[in-house]
Write a protein that holds these residues in place. Sequence first.
Motif, mmCIF file in Angstrom:
data_model
loop_
_atom_site.group_PDB
_atom_site.id
_atom_site.type_symbol
_atom_site.label_atom_id
_atom_site.label_comp_id
_atom_site.label_asym_id
_atom_site.label_seq_id
_atom_site.Cartn_x
_atom_site.Cartn_y
_atom_site.Cartn_z
ATOM 1 N N CYS A 28 0.863 -1.185 0.000
ATOM 2 C CA CYS A 28 0.000 0.000 0.000
ATOM 3 C C CYS A 28 0.899 1.235 0.000
ATOM 4 N N MET A 51 0.404 4.123 0.919
ATOM 5 C CA MET A 51 0.237 5.120 1.986
ATOM 6 C C MET A 51 1.349 5.003 3.046
ATOM 7 N N ASN A 52 1.936 3.827 3.157
ATOM 8 C CA ASN A 52 3.110 3.660 4.038
ATOM 9 C C ASN A 52 2.914 4.155 5.471
ATOM 10 N N CYS A 53 1.818 3.805 6.100
ATOM 11 C CA CYS A 53 1.654 4.142 7.518
ATOM 12 C C CYS A 53 2.757 3.407 8.289
ATOM 13 N N PHE A 68 3.165 1.979 11.025
ATOM 14 C CA PHE A 68 2.934 0.785 11.851
ATOM 15 C C PHE A 68 2.414 -0.386 11.018
ATOM 16 N N CYS A 69 2.219 -0.167 9.708
ATOM 17 C CA CYS A 69 1.492 -1.173 8.918
ATOM 18 C C CYS A 69 2.440 -2.001 8.064
ATOM 19 N N PHE A 90 1.852 -3.513 5.443
ATOM 20 C CA PHE A 90 1.586 -3.444 4.001
ATOM 21 C C PHE A 90 2.301 -2.281 3.309
ATOM 22 N N GLY A 91 2.862 -1.357 4.081
ATOM 23 C CA GLY A 91 3.520 -0.197 3.466
ATOM 24 C C GLY A 91 4.502 -0.660 2.395
ATOM 25 N N THR A 120 -7.036 -2.712 1.753
ATOM 26 C CA THR A 120 -6.087 -1.599 1.781
ATOM 27 C C THR A 120 -6.791 -0.377 1.184
ATOM 28 N N GLU A 121 -6.090 0.728 1.177
ATOM 29 C CA GLU A 121 -6.673 2.014 0.779
ATOM 30 C C GLU A 121 -7.175 2.024 -0.677
ATOM 31 N N ARG A 128 -6.642 7.918 13.726
ATOM 32 C CA ARG A 128 -5.744 7.111 14.540
ATOM 33 C C ARG A 128 -4.801 7.958 15.387
ATOM 34 N N PHE A 188 -2.019 10.725 6.229
ATOM 35 C CA PHE A 188 -3.405 11.204 6.076
ATOM 36 C C PHE A 188 -3.625 12.524 6.787
#
Length: 444
Positions: free
Chosen positions: A69, A71-73, A75-76, A78-79, A116-117, A169, A178
């Motif tokens: 994803c 968005m690369n948060c 803590f995630c 999937f980034g 995901t987003e 969050r 975000f």
Amino acid sequence: MTEKLIRLCEEKCLKGEVLSRNETIALLEIPVGSPEDQKLREAARRAASLIALDKGYLWCAIGMDYAPCAMNCKFCSFGEKWGLIEQSRQVTEEEIFNRVRGYVAEGAAYIVLRTTEFYSLDTLLKQIPRIREEIPGNYGIILNTGELDFVTANRVAAANVYGVYHALRLREGADTPFSPEKRIYTMNSVTSTQMSLISLVEPLGPEHSAQEIADCFLNAVSCGAKICGAMARFPVKGTPLGDDTSMVDEAYLAHVIAVLRLSGGNSVRDICAHPASQEAVNSGANVVVVESGAIPRDAGFSEKDWAGTDMQHARKLLEKAGYHISAPPAQNTKRQKCACQGGNLEKFMQPIILDILSRGDQTGYAVQKQMREYATYQQAIPDMAATYRFLKIMRQRGLVHYDGTAYAITNAGLHCLDDWKETLKEYISTLTCLIGQLEISPDV
Ligand code: SF4
């Protein structure tokens, strides 16, 4: 002194009142494991009996897409920048049916489709009638997907979706890219429909202060969330927050759960703890998560129920704490003014109030009078109670200051106003496009 505070907060909660920010912070600051903490948890469990009627719910989430994803948060897992996903994988329709069938057979109240987003909303919505047809039963379908504006939220509601999970969050905008205003806009868009908003304090780590936890929770309450609670951050190796930080322990999470149960009054019906523990459900949590598939808290795809919490275990936790496993409460069918009649324009109160205050300090009455000049009101007098409710929320969030006579915009409020302008401009292009499509649609 602390026991008196707990008693007072329990009384307020049972009267249905939401606790103030200061009360919530004071409860969070009670030392974990102290005799007062024990009293707090007992009070929270009593509150759960009266507010949630001792009903327990099984929340079953299916991670639909295991994919990087953008968005690369921090803590995630999937980034895409962290490079943890070697091979993307989508859950097939057959897998969805099998999982839903199994969960529903074992008493799931909620089936949560999590993406995901960038997962296509159209694809997601197409799944809903197929799931319903294939697996009948009294369960609610919940989506946990990307941002929604109010037009899209109404489209989601029309697809027979029970609710949407969305959250502002902890450290949104710092640990994620975000805009907090965009997240709140989505939350308000959801509650402008008949769908339920579900929103947890997450991802909770040891670094978060009582103030941050209280603000995150009270924001969810002010947006109208019906299920709240807290979810711990799982440090995934290879993510920016995965290497050096540790996880909150069960006792601390149970303590936070007890505070949130009391703090939400009867505005928040149900409280979820993730990961669930006996301590957390004994402290007022009545929603337990079972999840499988793509899980942002893990580096791999989970073919089975994740982290040892399967339906049997989840059920046992709730039953041992005295809850009865239940089907979801009936949806709020209170007829709201439809979006086509401007029913959710109240949600623009915040930027309008900020704009008024950016031109000078004003009393609440003066703010309300000037609001009628704005396009969304068309000379109609806005609701006074709603104006004061928004002013109160904005004070709690530090966007405005009140000196006992007049309201003034703060620096945070000025930034927030700028964010609103950007967000609304983005939605204009979506709406213009939609209007064009509606105008050229052939009559049916
Ligand atoms: S938390 Fe959601 S938006 Fe952020 S990187 Fe993960 S999937 Fe993407």
